[in-house]
Scaffold this motif. Sequence first.
Motif, PDB file in Angstrom:
ATOM      1  N   ASP A 104       1.098  -1.153  -0.074  1.00 37.46           N
ATOM      2  CA  ASP A 104      -0.106   0.112   0.139  1.00 37.46           C
ATOM      3  C   ASP A 104       1.005   1.243  -0.116  1.00 37.46           C
ATOM      4  N   TYR A 107       2.750   1.351  -3.302  1.00 35.58           N
ATOM      5  CA  TYR A 107       1.998   2.203  -4.254  1.00 35.58           C
ATOM      6  C   TYR A 107       1.641   3.675  -4.189  1.00 35.58           C
ATOM      7  N   LYS A 136      -2.854  -4.958  -5.020  1.00 33.98           N
ATOM      8  CA  LYS A 136      -3.243  -3.577  -5.095  1.00 33.98           C
ATOM      9  C   LYS A 136      -3.336  -3.071  -6.392  1.00 33.98           C
TER      10      LYS A 136
END
Length: 254
Positions: A104, A107, A136
């Motif tokens: 997360d 990204y 993701k």
Amino acid sequence: MAQVAPGAAQFADAARTAADRVVGANKDAVVAAARLIADCVAAGGVIHAFGTGHSQAVAFELAGRAGGLVPTNRIALVDLVLRGGEDPAVLRNPLLERSPGLADRLYELAAPRPQDLFVIVSNSGVNNTVVDMALKATGAGHRLVALTSLEHTHAVPALHASGRRLADLADVVLDNGAPAGDAVLPLPDGGALCGVSTLTSCLLIQMTVAEAVSLLLAEGHEPPVYVSANLPGGHERNALLEARYEGRLHRGGH
């Protein structure tokens, strides 16, 4: 009969055999992956390459090299420190790539746009970070090319809580043909020597880029391709191309 000790000639033969096998086995997958790359570039997108461990070498092969496409971003675990403000001690963990929950943040630091494409490289395809990143990226609507060893990934347990592997999540899978464990030369007392996955994976990446550029040219696009910065005028030419993607190209912390 005594087993022949491994040496340079034996590895060269094994590497040539592996390369020939990989080229033949991935013809359709290379074309499909090239289509995704060409569409991404034509739409003004960026290709995000992610790998951990030795797979980072393959991400380097795609992102930011002479003869390669300009709109390429390399995501790396080191981004957590160099761009994300984490304590450098986090990188001392030799099993960091197995840690859940890092994708997360990676990204977020990459800040991809909807038209961007992900290329995720992992020989085993089972570690948490690569599977998390694949989940993701695909969950956010990005197309995904996976580069992995199908033999290795199906020979080991899935480590991710979902039970899924990188290859399970991709739009296109490029199979680097490496054996389970990667090494190809048996040693007399057991074990094996010399991994082949980097060679075959880099071959597949370059084949895919070549095919993508061929598609772009055939469809009337001018492919943004790097020249060597060590040729006269190369740095200046590359800087003009990179300016089209200002703020979107990061190469492992930069």
